[in-house]
Design a protein around this motif. Structure first.
Motif, mmCIF file in Angstrom:
data_model
loop_
_atom_site.group_PDB
_atom_site.id
_atom_site.type_symbol
_atom_site.label_atom_id
_atom_site.label_comp_id
_atom_site.label_asym_id
_atom_site.label_seq_id
_atom_site.Cartn_x
_atom_site.Cartn_y
_atom_site.Cartn_z
ATOM 1 N N ALA A 51 -5.737 8.727 11.557
ATOM 2 C CA ALA A 51 -7.053 9.056 12.115
ATOM 3 C C ALA A 51 -8.069 7.960 11.848
ATOM 4 C CB ALA A 51 -7.551 10.377 11.539
ATOM 5 N N THR A 52 -8.094 7.444 10.598
ATOM 6 C CA THR A 52 -9.000 6.339 10.268
ATOM 7 C C THR A 52 -8.262 5.133 9.717
ATOM 8 O OG1 THR A 52 -9.387 7.231 8.046
ATOM 9 C CG2 THR A 52 -10.913 7.915 9.788
ATOM 10 N N GLY A 53 -6.979 5.281 9.422
ATOM 11 C CA GLY A 53 -6.233 4.152 8.880
ATOM 12 C C GLY A 53 -4.801 4.524 8.559
ATOM 13 N N PHE A 54 -4.150 3.640 7.798
ATOM 14 C CA PHE A 54 -2.739 3.815 7.445
ATOM 15 C C PHE A 54 -2.531 3.286 6.031
ATOM 16 C CE2 PHE A 54 -2.967 3.405 12.021
ATOM 17 C CZ PHE A 54 -2.101 4.384 12.487
ATOM 18 N N PHE A 55 -1.433 3.734 5.403
ATOM 19 C CA PHE A 55 -1.109 3.318 4.046
ATOM 20 C C PHE A 55 0.095 2.379 4.035
ATOM 21 C CE2 PHE A 55 -2.941 7.648 3.381
ATOM 22 C CZ PHE A 55 -4.129 7.223 2.780
ATOM 23 N N LEU A 56 0.024 1.380 3.159
ATOM 24 C CA LEU A 56 1.128 0.442 2.955
ATOM 25 C C LEU A 56 1.534 0.455 1.487
ATOM 26 C CD1 LEU A 56 -0.106 -2.678 4.992
ATOM 27 C CD2 LEU A 56 1.868 -1.241 5.561
ATOM 28 N N ASP A 57 2.821 0.201 1.223
ATOM 29 C CA ASP A 57 3.304 0.047 -0.148
ATOM 30 C C ASP A 57 3.160 -1.391 -0.628
ATOM 31 O OD1 ASP A 57 4.102 2.736 -0.247
ATOM 32 O OD2 ASP A 57 6.050 2.247 0.665
ATOM 33 N N PHE A 58 3.047 -2.323 0.307
ATOM 34 C CA PHE A 58 2.991 -3.762 0.015
ATOM 35 C C PHE A 58 4.234 -4.204 -0.758
ATOM 36 C CE2 PHE A 58 -1.418 -2.685 0.830
ATOM 37 C CZ PHE A 58 -1.798 -3.725 1.677
ATOM 38 N N GLU A 59 5.366 -3.700 -0.309
ATOM 39 C CA GLU A 59 6.646 -4.066 -0.917
ATOM 40 C C GLU A 59 7.585 -4.724 0.080
ATOM 41 O OE1 GLU A 59 8.142 -0.486 -2.633
ATOM 42 O OE2 GLU A 59 6.660 -0.447 -4.270
ATOM 43 N N ALA A 60 7.075 -5.032 1.270
ATOM 44 C CA ALA A 60 7.856 -5.722 2.302
ATOM 45 C C ALA A 60 9.133 -4.966 2.652
ATOM 46 C CB ALA A 60 8.198 -7.156 1.861
ATOM 47 N N GLY A 61 9.091 -3.642 2.578
ATOM 48 C CA GLY A 61 10.254 -2.820 2.886
ATOM 49 C C GLY A 61 10.195 -2.245 4.291
ATOM 50 N N GLU A 62 11.190 -1.440 4.614
ATOM 51 C CA GLU A 62 11.277 -0.869 5.953
ATOM 52 C C GLU A 62 10.132 0.109 6.240
ATOM 53 O OE1 GLU A 62 13.322 -1.680 8.469
ATOM 54 O OE2 GLU A 62 13.936 -3.304 7.124
ATOM 55 N N ARG A 63 9.665 0.795 5.207
ATOM 56 C CA ARG A 63 8.559 1.724 5.418
ATOM 57 C C ARG A 63 7.288 0.973 5.821
ATOM 58 N NH1 ARG A 63 7.440 6.422 1.145
ATOM 59 N NH2 ARG A 63 6.950 4.677 -0.248
ATOM 60 N N ASP A 64 7.042 -0.149 5.165
ATOM 61 C CA ASP A 64 5.884 -0.959 5.541
ATOM 62 C C ASP A 64 6.048 -1.536 6.942
ATOM 63 O OD1 ASP A 64 4.548 -0.494 3.218
ATOM 64 O OD2 ASP A 64 4.757 -2.508 2.383
ATOM 65 N N LEU A 65 7.254 -1.945 7.267
ATOM 66 C CA LEU A 65 7.498 -2.505 8.594
ATOM 67 C C LEU A 65 7.222 -1.461 9.675
ATOM 68 C CD1 LEU A 65 8.451 -4.801 10.414
ATOM 69 C CD2 LEU A 65 10.807 -3.976 10.077
ATOM 70 N N ALA A 66 7.623 -0.225 9.420
ATOM 71 C CA ALA A 66 7.371 0.834 10.399
ATOM 72 C C ALA A 66 5.869 1.049 10.589
ATOM 73 C CB ALA A 66 8.038 2.132 9.942
ATOM 74 N N VAL A 67 5.096 0.976 9.499
ATOM 75 C CA VAL A 67 3.643 1.122 9.600
ATOM 76 C C VAL A 67 3.052 -0.024 10.399
ATOM 77 C CG1 VAL A 67 1.479 1.139 8.291
ATOM 78 C CG2 VAL A 67 3.444 2.455 7.465
#
Length: 376
Positions: free
Chosen positions: A305-321
């Motif tokens: 809605a106003t943003g998104f969260f990243l783990d900043f671990e260069a993993g697949e979850r961050d890539l999807a975001v």
């Protein structure tokens, strides 16, 4: 009532504390108070005073450093005021000088998260927390943490505590609302270049995006507080990101607003924030926020809605975001921008300043409540 705001950093330096102290000093005048600023720092070579924004700004030199040092002349300066508002994240040098030189002047403190936000000097910080913190805070008539997480932490060391969130000059940053067509690959970070902001992790995120075929255009702007600029630039060059990331070690308001009008996303890799003023400023400017899912900043950002969260671990979850963010349509970007602005307005200074002045009056109630509310 005359108030002296004592701070380790001040305009033209850029950051959350600087913004809060400056805005609060200017805004309290409309409530019948006079607030001046004492910028106490080892960077000053001599005591000086100037007029800025209609305020008296004193530059008080420190013999020592930001943790341990003597601020010559602070006591004489403070003696001319009814109340001190101390902004002391370390609860060390500034508070020490207030105790040593200004003990007779009533005071309250904004701890701005304390200095538990990095792992540096862990043993020293443990001793400080367990042996000194309660005693240091006991001098203050009020402790004003700016977030729920800080309220919970400092409540373990003080009984005279109440949450008082900082404000944001929403009208100023609304001038940075996007004027170009939304482009979710155009990002910006602005704020202090300090270790806990993890700008290196932001750079790694841009590198990961590039390696997966996502081209990001990022501006990193702000004061180089921890002297990280050379190392960050070397990292950018080493990763071959010179065409994707530009660094601007200082940026004035006009240039910042011009950049904001051309950028859609604000990103920060910060691992810890006492409040997160920079994120609220970005939302006031209508930016979509990318940040970690950590308190208190995750209380401002509503995922999708106003943003998104990243783990900043260069993993697949961050890539999807990253794929989701950079694939946002213009219509969705505009909707998220509007939602960010709406949420930021809850923290506008128009009513936040009033709340601070109520705390000032209450802090003096034990000495002379009627004088506390009488402007000078």
């Amino acid at each position: 009532m005359k108030i002296l705001s004592i701070t380790p950093t001040y305009f033209p330096e850029v950051g959350g504390i600087e913004s809060l102290v400056r805005e609060l000093a200017m805004r309290t005048a409309s409530h019948g108070f006079r607030m001046d600023v004492a910028h106490v720092s080892a960077k000053h070579e001599a005591f000086s005073v100037s007029e800025q924004d209609g305020l008296s700004v004193y530059r008080v030199p420190v013999a020592g450093n930001r943790l341990v040092g003597y601020a010559r002349g602070l006591g004489r300066l403070a003696a001319g005021y009814d109340l001190l508002h101390v902004h002391d994240p370390q609860l060390m040098m500034l508070t020490g000088n207030v105790l040593l030189q200004c003990r007779r002047v009533p005071a309250l403190v904004s701890p701005h998260g304390g200095f538990r936000h990095t792992r540096q000097h862990g043993a020293f910080k443990w001793l400080h927390e367990h042996l000194l913190l309660r005693r240091l805070l006991s001098h203050y008539r009020k402790v004003l943490p700016g977030s729920d997480s800080d309220l919970a932490y400092f409540s373990g060391f003080s009984d005279n505590i109440e949450k008082c969130e900082p404000g944001v000059n929403c009208s100023k940053f609304e001038a940075g609302i996007l004027t170009a067509a939304p482009d979710p690959t155009r990002w910006i970070y602005w704020g202090r270049w300090s270790r806990n902001k993890r700008i290196d992790a932001v750079i790694d995120t841009v590198a990961m995006a590039r390696d997966r075929g996502i081209a990001i255009d990022l501006l990193i702007a702000g004061p180089d507080f921890d002297k990280l600029g050379a190392g960050l630039q070397a990292k950018i060059d080493g990763l071959g990101l010179g065409g994707s990331i530009r660094m601007h070690p200082y940026i004035d308001d006009a240039a910042l607003l011009q950049e904001l009008r051309q950028r859609t996303v604000f990103i920060t890799g910060s691992e810890y924030e006492g409040f997160g003023i920079g994120i609220i400023e970005a939302m006031a400017a209508g930016k979509i926020v990318l940040c970690r899912d950590v308190a208190p900043i995750n209380g401002f950002v509503d995922r999708g809605a106003t943003g998104f969260f990243l783990d900043f671990e260069a993993g697949e979850r961050d890539l999807a975001v990253l794929r989701e963010v950079t694939g946002l349509s213009a219509e969705r970007c505009r909707a998220m921008s509007a939602a960010a602005q709406l949420k930021a307005r809850r923290h506008d200074w128009d009513w936040v300043a009033r709340r601070f002045t109520e705390h000032y009056a209450q802090a003096l109630a034990g000495t002379d409540a009627s004088a506390a509310m009488r402007p000078r």
